[in-house]
Design a protein around this motif. Structure first.
Motif, PDB file in Angstrom:
ATOM      1  N   PRO A 196     126.298 -43.973   8.388  1.00 31.63           N
ATOM      2  CA  PRO A 196     125.761 -42.641   8.665  1.00 31.63           C
ATOM      3  C   PRO A 196     126.849 -41.667   9.114  1.00 31.63           C
ATOM      4  O   PRO A 196     127.944 -42.070   9.498  1.00 31.63           O
ATOM      5  CB  PRO A 196     124.740 -42.893   9.778  1.00 31.63           C
ATOM      6  CG  PRO A 196     125.187 -44.157  10.424  1.00 31.63           C
ATOM      7  CD  PRO A 196     125.809 -44.986   9.348  1.00 31.63           C
ATOM      8  N   ARG A 201     123.089 -45.912  12.968  1.00 41.61           N
ATOM      9  CA  ARG A 201     121.824 -46.310  12.373  1.00 41.61           C
ATOM     10  C   ARG A 201     121.251 -47.490  13.147  1.00 41.61           C
ATOM     11  O   ARG A 201     121.972 -48.430  13.471  1.00 41.61           O
ATOM     12  CB  ARG A 201     122.053 -46.685  10.913  1.00 41.61           C
ATOM     13  CG  ARG A 201     120.794 -46.840  10.089  1.00 41.61           C
ATOM     14  CD  ARG A 201     121.153 -46.990   8.618  1.00 41.61           C
ATOM     15  NE  ARG A 201     121.720 -45.744   8.103  1.00 41.61           N
ATOM     16  CZ  ARG A 201     122.545 -45.691   7.070  1.00 41.61           C
ATOM     17  NH1 ARG A 201     122.934 -46.784   6.466  1.00 41.61           N
ATOM     18  NH2 ARG A 201     123.007 -44.522   6.652  1.00 41.61           N
ATOM     19  N   ALA A 205     117.462 -50.310   9.708  1.00 46.15           N
ATOM     20  CA  ALA A 205     117.329 -49.103   8.896  1.00 46.15           C
ATOM     21  C   ALA A 205     118.241 -49.212   7.690  1.00 46.15           C
ATOM     22  O   ALA A 205     119.369 -49.658   7.776  1.00 46.15           O
ATOM     23  CB  ALA A 205     117.711 -47.874   9.729  1.00 46.15           C
ATOM     24  N   SER A 206     117.764 -48.791   6.555  1.00 42.05           N
ATOM     25  CA  SER A 206     118.561 -48.918   5.340  1.00 42.05           C
ATOM     26  C   SER A 206     118.534 -47.655   4.481  1.00 42.05           C
ATOM     27  O   SER A 206     118.843 -47.692   3.315  1.00 42.05           O
ATOM     28  CB  SER A 206     118.033 -50.103   4.491  1.00 42.05           C
ATOM     29  OG  SER A 206     116.664 -49.914   4.169  1.00 42.05           O
ATOM     30  N   ALA A 209     122.783 -42.457   3.616  1.00 39.13           N
ATOM     31  CA  ALA A 209     123.242 -41.261   4.330  1.00 39.13           C
ATOM     32  C   ALA A 209     123.078 -40.043   3.444  1.00 39.13           C
ATOM     33  O   ALA A 209     123.256 -40.126   2.225  1.00 39.13           O
ATOM     34  CB  ALA A 209     124.712 -41.423   4.726  1.00 39.13           C
TER      35      ALA A 209
END
Length: 213
Positions: A196, A201, A205-206, A209
């Protein structure tokens, strides 16, 4: 640039020497001195990395990236002219602690950035290790922590306005740097998808960006 940061480091060192001459050492004063030491360490490292930096492979073209870099970097200098207000000792202690954390993290980021450091939007070498594997622009994020400490230490509307201006132009610097890095390093796109921009992150979380282009 080297002269400016050298003068800043010299002034900070002089203020630190003066602070060390006192006979009494309450906790608040110790914390304040540690904050000054952290700031001095950051300034010295800025000078060292500026002198030893690699030649740029690519530089952002146009006037706006240069203006944004200068204002983003030096806007906070005007905070010296803002009159200080009285604050509670607990708030001052909190402000100094935030500043210590911010400058310590800045030193960590700058140490990893090393010879790739620059004020203008330039590409020298792609750094993706250390703090740069957490977010793509950790130095800017940590400088924002320092600004938060400054704001706590002198909570006036003038301080808020200057900090807001500095952050706005710092964000423009990020956008300009992203464009230069993407144009210089083909692998930057994959790096930007994985890491990110400014905020770490959360685990699990995937989401990719955002592309600033």
């Amino acid at each position: 640039m080297v002269l400016y940061f050298t003068v800043c480091a010299t002034l900070k060192a002089g203020a630190l020497v003066t602070a060390l001459r006192g006979a009494e050492w309450p906790t608040a004063r110790i914390i304040g001195v540690v904050a000054d030491v952290a700031a001095l360490g950051f300034l010295v490292l800025v000078v060292a990395t500026t002198v030893a930096r690699l030649p740029p492979l690519k530089t952002a073209q146009g006037l706006e990236p240069r203006i944004s870099a200068l204002i983003g970097c030096f806007a906070t200098v005007t905070l010296i002219a803002v009159p200080r207000v009285e604050i509670l000792p607990q708030i001052e202690l909190t402000a100094n602690l935030i500043t210590i954390v911010g400058f310590a993290l800045c030193v960590w980021c700058l140490w990893w950035l090393g010879r790739s450091f620059s004020i203008a939007a330039q590409a020298r070498r792609l750094v993706t290790a250390g703090p740069y594997q957490i977010v793509r622009h950790p130095l800017y994020a940590c400088e924002a922590i320092v600004l938060l400490g400054i704001l706590f230490g002198n909570p006036t509307w003038a301080t808020v306005a200057i900090c807001a201006i500095a952050l706005a132009f710092q964000y423009r610097r990020i956008i300009n740097e992203e464009r230069v890095l993407r144009a210089t390093f083909p692998e930057y796109h994959e790096y930007a998808q994985r890491v990110p921009m400014l905020l770490p992150r959360f685990a699990g979380a995937s989401l990719p960006a955002p592309d600033p282009r």
